[in-house]
Design a protein around this motif. Structure first.
Motif, PDB file in Angstrom:
ATOM      1  N   GLY A 171    -101.449  70.432 -33.258  1.00 47.35           N
ATOM      2  CA  GLY A 171    -102.139  69.562 -32.309  1.00 47.35           C
ATOM      3  C   GLY A 171    -102.202  70.104 -30.897  1.00 47.35           C
ATOM      4  O   GLY A 171    -102.579  69.382 -29.972  1.00 47.35           O
ATOM      5  N   THR A 172    -101.862  71.376 -30.716  1.00 47.86           N
ATOM      6  CA  THR A 172    -101.904  71.970 -29.370  1.00 47.86           C
ATOM      7  C   THR A 172    -103.194  72.738 -29.163  1.00 47.86           C
ATOM      8  O   THR A 172    -103.570  73.570 -29.997  1.00 47.86           O
ATOM      9  CB  THR A 172    -100.698  72.912 -29.158  1.00 47.86           C
ATOM     10  N   PHE A 173    -103.849  72.439 -28.061  1.00 48.51           N
ATOM     11  CA  PHE A 173    -105.047  73.155 -27.641  1.00 48.51           C
ATOM     12  C   PHE A 173    -104.587  74.271 -26.708  1.00 48.51           C
ATOM     13  O   PHE A 173    -103.988  74.005 -25.665  1.00 48.51           O
ATOM     14  CB  PHE A 173    -105.974  72.175 -26.913  1.00 48.51           C
ATOM     15  N   GLY A 180    -113.270  81.122 -21.086  1.00 46.22           N
ATOM     16  CA  GLY A 180    -111.969  81.197 -21.746  1.00 46.22           C
ATOM     17  C   GLY A 180    -112.133  81.203 -23.253  1.00 46.22           C
ATOM     18  O   GLY A 180    -113.224  80.949 -23.779  1.00 46.22           O
ATOM     19  N   GLU A 181    -111.050  81.538 -23.947  1.00 49.61           N
ATOM     20  CA  GLU A 181    -111.027  81.495 -25.414  1.00 49.61           C
ATOM     21  C   GLU A 181    -110.045  80.406 -25.805  1.00 49.61           C
ATOM     22  O   GLU A 181    -108.907  80.425 -25.333  1.00 49.61           O
ATOM     23  CB  GLU A 181    -110.486  82.822 -25.980  1.00 49.61           C
ATOM     24  N   TYR A 182    -110.460  79.471 -26.661  1.00 50.77           N
ATOM     25  CA  TYR A 182    -109.531  78.424 -27.062  1.00 50.77           C
ATOM     26  C   TYR A 182    -109.248  78.464 -28.550  1.00 50.77           C
ATOM     27  O   TYR A 182    -110.009  79.037 -29.337  1.00 50.77           O
ATOM     28  CB  TYR A 182    -110.023  77.031 -26.634  1.00 50.77           C
ATOM     29  N   ALA A 183    -108.115  77.869 -28.896  1.00 50.80           N
ATOM     30  CA  ALA A 183    -107.745  77.713 -30.305  1.00 50.80           C
ATOM     31  C   ALA A 183    -106.968  76.412 -30.414  1.00 50.80           C
ATOM     32  O   ALA A 183    -106.098  76.128 -29.593  1.00 50.80           O
ATOM     33  CB  ALA A 183    -106.896  78.886 -30.762  1.00 50.80           C
ATOM     34  N   PHE A 184    -107.303  75.623 -31.417  1.00 55.32           N
ATOM     35  CA  PHE A 184    -106.612  74.354 -31.643  1.00 55.32           C
ATOM     36  C   PHE A 184    -105.734  74.520 -32.876  1.00 55.32           C
ATOM     37  O   PHE A 184    -106.224  74.815 -33.966  1.00 55.32           O
ATOM     38  CB  PHE A 184    -107.648  73.242 -31.848  1.00 55.32           C
ATOM     39  N   THR A 199    -112.115  75.364 -35.116  1.00 57.16           N
ATOM     40  CA  THR A 199    -110.872  75.209 -34.360  1.00 57.16           C
ATOM     41  C   THR A 199    -110.750  76.252 -33.247  1.00 57.16           C
ATOM     42  O   THR A 199    -109.803  76.212 -32.465  1.00 57.16           O
ATOM     43  CB  THR A 199    -109.624  75.334 -35.270  1.00 57.16           C
ATOM     44  N   ARG A 200    -111.690  77.206 -33.192  1.00 52.54           N
ATOM     45  CA  ARG A 200    -111.653  78.241 -32.158  1.00 52.54           C
ATOM     46  C   ARG A 200    -112.984  78.299 -31.450  1.00 52.54           C
ATOM     47  O   ARG A 200    -113.995  77.897 -32.001  1.00 52.54           O
ATOM     48  CB  ARG A 200    -111.406  79.630 -32.766  1.00 52.54           C
ATOM     49  N   GLY A 201    -112.974  78.850 -30.256  1.00 50.69           N
ATOM     50  CA  GLY A 201    -114.234  78.996 -29.571  1.00 50.69           C
ATOM     51  C   GLY A 201    -114.073  79.517 -28.170  1.00 50.69           C
ATOM     52  O   GLY A 201    -112.980  79.909 -27.757  1.00 50.69           O
TER      53      GLY A 201
END
Lengths: 180, 180
Positions: free
Chosen positions: B127-129, B119-123, B101-103
């Motif tokens: 349901g929000t990215f 960038g760094e993402y988290a879901f 869920t992260r990356g």
């Protein structure tokens, strides 16, 4: 960056005067609406007549509520030339007995229709206050969060009653205008 | 209402053509900007030269990535009379080995500055990215979520480099234009 970690803080941080920029998107027509307004959010007491009347109407005791407040707004929209508007509403959070991060929000005037309404709120670990309100012909979904202690954002969706479609969406940037 | 429950679904549901309405709020000046655009999000393979080049640049193996895609946009803004714009960027998600869920999100052109960026993402479970990207003089924070399988919303904030202030905020409503 989570600015406000508890729902109590969320309510308290919201008190004050805000300068709001709101953009409305009417999805079917790709239409934009621009609104500038001033929003005042002032704390009330459980003894305030408007709060007591709302509690009475919904059979809620004064001990069960938290942080009642009045919201007033005054602004202008580009939707009609020189259209100005103003209004006010009283809101009363009623936390769930077992979970303070969720509850009902009583209000004497709704967002999508001008009748009394009861919404369901939930405050998430990411600092977002989410509010769902069902109306007769539509439902409203609002997400409000702080980006800094003095900047608040709000996304409001109006869904068709069955929840399958979104008719309008709006985005507000709210900047604190006066020290608390 | 959580439409997309897994980050994999989030990526796949994003593929296609979108009609976008974007409102920009320039907070210091209470200025509005209105943008209409068409956005195409197309899946790529790890073997695509642009993907391979990004992986090579950041020392990431092709096995470590998921759902690389190209995003293209074409539109017009009311910021300048008859101003049109277009562009494209390649994006490569690199999930954390222990937590899908992260990356990191590699891209060959950033949102706030026209240089390559990571960038760094988290879901989140709602349901929000959420995507954070640091640039030299600013940082960007984006939240993207589906309101229905064919309606996506995006809030983008540009923060000052220290994170203390927000200079601009924008809100996009994206409606699917073509069947997948």
């Amino acid at each position: 960056m989570v600015i406000v970690k508890h729902v109590t803080e969320f309510f308290e941080q919201s008190f004050g005067r805000w300068r709001s920029q709101r953009s409305g998107h009417h999805l079917a027509f790709s239409h934009f609406e621009e609104v500038r307004s001033t929003i005042d959010i002032e704390p009330l007491t459980a003894a305030d007549p408007a709060v007591a009347e709302l509690c009475h109407r919904y059979g809620v005791s004064a001990e069960a509520i938290t942080h009642p407040f009045r919201m007033r707004w005054q602004g202008e929209s580009d939707w009609e030339e020189n259209a100005t508007f103003e209004g006010s509403t009283v809101l009363v959070p009623v936390p769930d007995p077992g979970d303070a991060t969720r509850g009902k929000l009583l209000r004497d005037q709704g967002y999508a229709e001008t009748v009394a309404a009861v919404g369901e709120y939930a405050f998430g670990p990411d600092g977002t206050f989410v509010l769902f309100t069902d109306y007769e012909r539509a439902s409203a979904e609002e997400r409000i969060w702080f980006a800094t202690p003095n900047v608040r954002f709000r996304v409001s969706l109006i869904r068709t009653r069955d929840g399958a479609g979104v008719t309008t969406a709006s985005f507000s940037s709210e900047i604190r205008a006066l020290a608390k």
